[in-house]
Design a protein around this motif. Structure first.
Motif, PDB file in Angstrom:
ATOM      1  N   HIS A   1       1.815  57.010 -10.909  1.00  0.00           N
ATOM      2  CA  HIS A   1       3.263  56.790 -10.939  1.00  0.00           C
ATOM      3  C   HIS A   1       3.910  57.828 -12.001  1.00  0.00           C
ATOM      4  N   TRP A   2       4.864  58.630 -11.570  1.00  0.00           N
ATOM      5  CA  TRP A   2       5.532  59.504 -12.332  1.00  0.00           C
ATOM      6  C   TRP A   2       6.978  59.871 -11.930  1.00  0.00           C
ATOM      7  N   TYR A   3       7.693  60.737 -12.816  1.00  0.00           N
ATOM      8  CA  TYR A   3       9.045  60.879 -12.544  1.00  0.00           C
ATOM      9  C   TYR A   3       9.281  62.245 -12.241  1.00  0.00           C
ATOM     10  N   GLU A   4      10.065  62.520 -11.177  1.00  0.00           N
ATOM     11  CA  GLU A   4      10.400  63.816 -10.783  1.00  0.00           C
ATOM     12  C   GLU A   4      12.236  63.826 -10.856  1.00  0.00           C
ATOM     13  N   ASN A   5      12.676  64.646 -11.576  1.00  0.00           N
ATOM     14  CA  ASN A   5      14.186  64.633 -11.840  1.00  0.00           C
ATOM     15  C   ASN A   5      14.692  63.169 -12.147  1.00  0.00           C
ATOM     16  N   ASN A   6      13.983  62.422 -12.984  1.00  0.00           N
ATOM     17  CA  ASN A   6      14.474  61.178 -13.536  1.00  0.00           C
ATOM     18  C   ASN A   6      14.181  59.965 -12.280  1.00  0.00           C
ATOM     19  N   ARG A   7      13.641  60.305 -11.164  1.00  0.00           N
ATOM     20  CA  ARG A   7      13.447  59.797 -10.093  1.00  0.00           C
ATOM     21  C   ARG A   7      11.848  59.165  -9.896  1.00  0.00           C
ATOM     22  N   PRO A   8      11.774  57.947  -9.794  1.00  0.00           N
ATOM     23  CA  PRO A   8       9.984  57.511  -9.732  1.00  0.00           C
ATOM     24  C   PRO A   8       9.416  57.888  -8.776  1.00  0.00           C
ATOM     25  N   VAL A   9       8.114  58.469  -8.829  1.00  0.00           N
ATOM     26  CA  VAL A   9       7.463  58.826  -7.483  1.00  0.00           C
ATOM     27  C   VAL A   9       6.290  57.871  -7.633  1.00  0.00           C
TER      28      VAL A   9
ATOM     29  N   ASP B   1       5.896  65.629 -19.764  1.00  0.00           N
ATOM     30  CA  ASP B   1       7.443  65.483 -19.240  1.00  0.00           C
ATOM     31  C   ASP B   1       7.556  64.566 -18.002  1.00  0.00           C
ATOM     32  N   SER B   2       6.340  64.671 -17.378  1.00  0.00           N
ATOM     33  CA  SER B   2       6.280  63.591 -16.258  1.00  0.00           C
ATOM     34  C   SER B   2       6.534  62.186 -16.639  1.00  0.00           C
ATOM     35  N   GLN B   3       6.115  61.813 -17.862  1.00  0.00           N
ATOM     36  CA  GLN B   3       5.993  60.379 -18.137  1.00  0.00           C
ATOM     37  C   GLN B   3       5.262  59.381 -17.223  1.00  0.00           C
ATOM     38  N   GLY B   4       4.367  59.790 -16.680  1.00  0.00           N
ATOM     39  CA  GLY B   4       3.311  59.359 -15.960  1.00  0.00           C
ATOM     40  C   GLY B   4       2.387  58.481 -16.318  1.00  0.00           C
ATOM     41  N   ASP B   5       1.977  57.554 -15.439  1.00  0.00           N
ATOM     42  CA  ASP B   5       0.776  56.552 -15.587  1.00  0.00           C
ATOM     43  C   ASP B   5      -0.194  56.769 -14.407  1.00  0.00           C
TER      44      ASP B   5
ATOM     45  N   PRO C   1      -8.916  69.614 -20.778  1.00  0.00           N
ATOM     46  CA  PRO C   1      -7.705  70.526 -20.125  1.00  0.00           C
ATOM     47  C   PRO C   1      -6.844  69.913 -19.172  1.00  0.00           C
ATOM     48  N   GLY C   2      -5.474  70.148 -19.404  1.00  0.00           N
ATOM     49  CA  GLY C   2      -4.314  69.363 -18.681  1.00  0.00           C
ATOM     50  C   GLY C   2      -4.745  69.196 -17.090  1.00  0.00           C
ATOM     51  N   PRO C   3      -4.353  68.341 -16.529  1.00  0.00           N
ATOM     52  CA  PRO C   3      -4.467  68.142 -14.988  1.00  0.00           C
ATOM     53  C   PRO C   3      -3.722  69.183 -14.193  1.00  0.00           C
ATOM     54  N   VAL C   4      -4.019  69.411 -12.995  1.00  0.00           N
ATOM     55  CA  VAL C   4      -3.546  70.306 -12.168  1.00  0.00           C
ATOM     56  C   VAL C   4      -2.199  69.793 -11.543  1.00  0.00           C
ATOM     57  N   ARG C   5      -2.338  68.456 -11.277  1.00  0.00           N
ATOM     58  CA  ARG C   5      -1.346  67.780 -10.599  1.00  0.00           C
ATOM     59  C   ARG C   5      -0.630  66.846 -11.544  1.00  0.00           C
ATOM     60  N   PRO C   6       0.129  65.855 -11.341  1.00  0.00           N
ATOM     61  CA  PRO C   6       1.165  66.098 -10.290  1.00  0.00           C
ATOM     62  C   PRO C   6       2.461  67.356 -10.480  1.00  0.00           C
TER      63      PRO C   6
END
Length: 641
Positions: A538-546, A518-522, A636-641
């Motif tokens: 680099h990932w997305y929160e509410n369709n906003r890049p972080v 869901d985060s579409q992160g790298d 296992p899945g990561p704890v963050r982000p």
């Protein structure tokens, strides 16, 4: 590249072979069938033989035999036909065949020594018939067998996929020997220990690529410029570096029909050996004085080691031979004295006798001794004599054709049998080895070669009992500006060749490197452990890049985070549960069921790797048969982000 030239398919070769005349002569034959589980043989005489064909080569032999066996009690009776029970059983059948001329040897005024063949039966068939013998019917069976030397029969069914480390080719061959196969090694090079030997035989390949162990061995001997010779007198195979000097055999000119010379096709091309290593590109020319301009054959080779390329050029130079004339003898009577491939014939000794028989000696054959490298014999009877009343010492009449192929004793051309090229590479999974750092640290390590000091990876192959091989230490599929060596226990796909290997693919994510979909992160994960590392995310929160850069060393933490409208710079201890990894992630990297690699200085684990310094390669384990690899657990899945 294979250097062997098989001339048996040449149209002119076949035409000369077919010119052999058919003659009628008496033969004394003795046939013995027996099972490997029962030493008691079943004896048949020459009068039981309906058809016989033999192809005797310097490397081994093959043939076909048809016999008739009577059974006049009942068509399906087993009381007289003892061969029936043996044929219907699935046991391996041995065949002992002796053939000799019915004429006396005029030199000793006695029957000559027979030509004797000890073989294993590969294929068999039978049919049942009824013949008229006066007013009473006579039942008999017709048996057909295909046979060859034991190495061909057994090793052509042998398709091993096995890895040997720190073993010689001789040890590999000896590991597959049976009581029926005896191999001797006059050549010492096959006893040299190699870092790895991988046999990639697969019986499920298409027929044109279905190379058995016999094919692979002939290909490898061809590459090494070695000879596979069968000693017909001692019934053993031998591997030679050069052809033995032939012992001169006493030829009987009165048995011959004719003698022809065959001139093989000469190479008209220029041979080039190219090194495409961009820092030392070379093109070496192997001169051919008989070449035709513009014709060439190129051989590509890649090495950064100068002496490696020099050795390849030297091998290619030795292998580039101009063919010499060959000779074929046709017989008009079965040879009064039996001989085998490898025998020497000096036509100069019998010059006057040959001229008396109106047989001209070829000019080239009169210069030196000739060596027999192939003999073919076909014998057929048209009578149906199935009454088993002969003891094998009474000659039976056959229509025969006999051809003998010879070469000059100085001819160094290899005479290996035709073979199927093995298909390489074979892709097999392994785990990268690193002995640097503690057990849970995902370190990397390279191991310089002893002579060249070129760095290499070590890769553990779980399917082959955790044996360790080396592969090139290079960027693999990454551009050169990315220096990301493979880390400890990383699961990789290795392209396995006969004597080398290369990593071709990485097959799993590093522990804690994966991000929720869901985060579409790298994420770029650097460092040794989940608690001692640096990450770029680099990932997305509410369709906003972080974008975030984080350094973590146990409880020392620095974070640079850039989000929509704000930037965070944090130094200190990370809040509880906000780390980007946990120690449980290390369970992903340790392969289950596999001995761990101990840290430097620790004692070796039973069945594991011997600890070694980074500059000294560790000693791989002994070869073993493939075992079932253990499948690692799901990350296992990561704890963050």
């Amino acid at each position: 590249m294979p250097r062997n030239t098989v001339r048996g398919d040449s149209p002119l070769f076949v035409a000369l072979d077919d010119e052999a005349p058919t003659y009628r002569d008496g033969l004394v034959l003795r046939v013995e069938f027996s099972s490997v589980t029962s030493p008691r043989p079943i004896l048949l005489s020459g009068h039981n033989v309906q058809h016989l064909s033999l192809d005797l080569r310097s490397s081994g032999f093959s043939g076909e035999l048809v016999v008739l066996v009577s059974d006049d009690i009942a068509l399906r009776s087993e009381q007289r036909d003892a061969l029936l029970t043996l044929f219907r059983a699935p046991d391996l059948i041995k065949l002992r065949l002796t053939v000799q001329a019915a004429r006396l040897d005029r030199d000793i005024n006695a029957l000559p020594l027979p030509l004797e063949i000890n073989a294993l039966v590969s294929e068999r068939a039978l049919s049942e018939h009824v013949a008229k013998l006066g007013d009473a019917p006579l039942s008999y069976r017709r048996y057909i067998v295909r046979f060859a030397d034991a190495a061909q029969v057994l090793w052509r069914q042998h398709f091993p996929c096995e890895l040997f480390t720190n073993k010689s080719l001789r040890q590999v061959i000896d590991s597959y020997r049976t009581t029926h196969i005896v191999v001797e090694y006059p050549d010492l090079e096959v006893g040299q220990v190699k870092p790895m030997i991988f046999l990639g035989c697969d019986s499920e390949h298409r027929p044109s690529e279905r190379a058995s162990f016999y094919d692979l061995l002939m290909w490898r001997l061809d590459e090494m410029d070695k000879l596979f010779i069968y000693d017909y007198n001692r019934k053993v195979h031998q591997i030679h570096g050069s052809k033995p000097r032939p012992s001169v055999f006493d030829l009987i000119p009165g048995d011959l029909s004719g003698l022809s010379t065959y001139y093989p096709e000469y190479p008209r091309y220029q041979k080039n050996v190219l090194n495409d290593f961009v820092e030392n590109v070379q093109n070496r020319i192997l001169d051919n004085v008989k070449k035709v301009p513009t014709l060439r054959q190129d051989h590509l080779f890649n090495t950064m080691i100068a002496r490696g390329f020099d050795r390849e050029v030297q091998d290619r130079t030795v292998a580039f031979r101009m063919p010499k004339p060959e000779f074929v003898m046709h017989y008009r009577a079965f040879p009064s004295k039996a001989y085998y491939p490898g025998a020497g014939i000096d036509f100069r000794v019998d010059k006057e006798d040959l001229e008396a028989e109106d047989i001209a000696i070829p000019t080239e054959a009169a210069l030196e001794v000739c060596r027999v490298y192939r003999m073919t014999l076909s014998a057929r009877r048209h009578e149906i004599d199935v009454a088993a009343v002969y003891d094998g010492l009474v000659p039976a009449s056959f229509d025969l054709r006999t051809r003998v192929w010879l070469e000059l004793a100085s001819d160094t051309q290899l005479r290996l049998p035709p073979y199927t090229l093995p298909r390489y590479p074979v892709a097999i999974e392994g785990r990268v080895v690193s002995e640097a750092g503690t057990l849970i640290e995902e370190t990397y390590q390279f191991y310089p070669e002893t002579l060249s000091q070129i760095p290499r990876y070590k890769v553990m192959m779980p399917v082959f009992g955790n044996q360790v091989i080396t592969t090139p230490y290079n960027p693999n599929t990454l551009p050169g500006q990315f220096y990301f060596p493979l880390y400890k226990y990383e699961r990789v796909l290795v392209d396995m060749f006969f004597d080398r290997a290369m990593i071709c693919e990485m097959r799993e994510w590093r522990a804690t490197a994966q991000l929720p979909q869901d985060s579409q992160g790298d994420q770029l994960l650097l460092g040794k452990t989940p608690l001692n590392r640096t990450s770029v995310v680099h990932w997305y929160e509410n369709n906003r890049p972080v974008f975030e850069i984080e350094r973590l060393n146990q409880f020392d933490n620095q974070v640079v985070k850039i989000a929509e409208g704000n930037m965070l710079l944090q130094v200190g201890t990370p809040p509880l549960g906000v780390t980007s990894g946990t120690p449980i992630g290390r369970k992903m990297v340790l392969p289950l069921g596999m001995p761990a690699v101990p840290p430097l200085g620790s004692p070796p684990l039973p069945g594991g790797l011997t600890p070694a310094s980074p500059s000294t390669p560790s000693t791989p384990s002994t070869p073993s048969t493939p075992s079932t690899p253990t499948t690692p657990t799901t990350p296992p899945g990561p704890v963050r982000p």
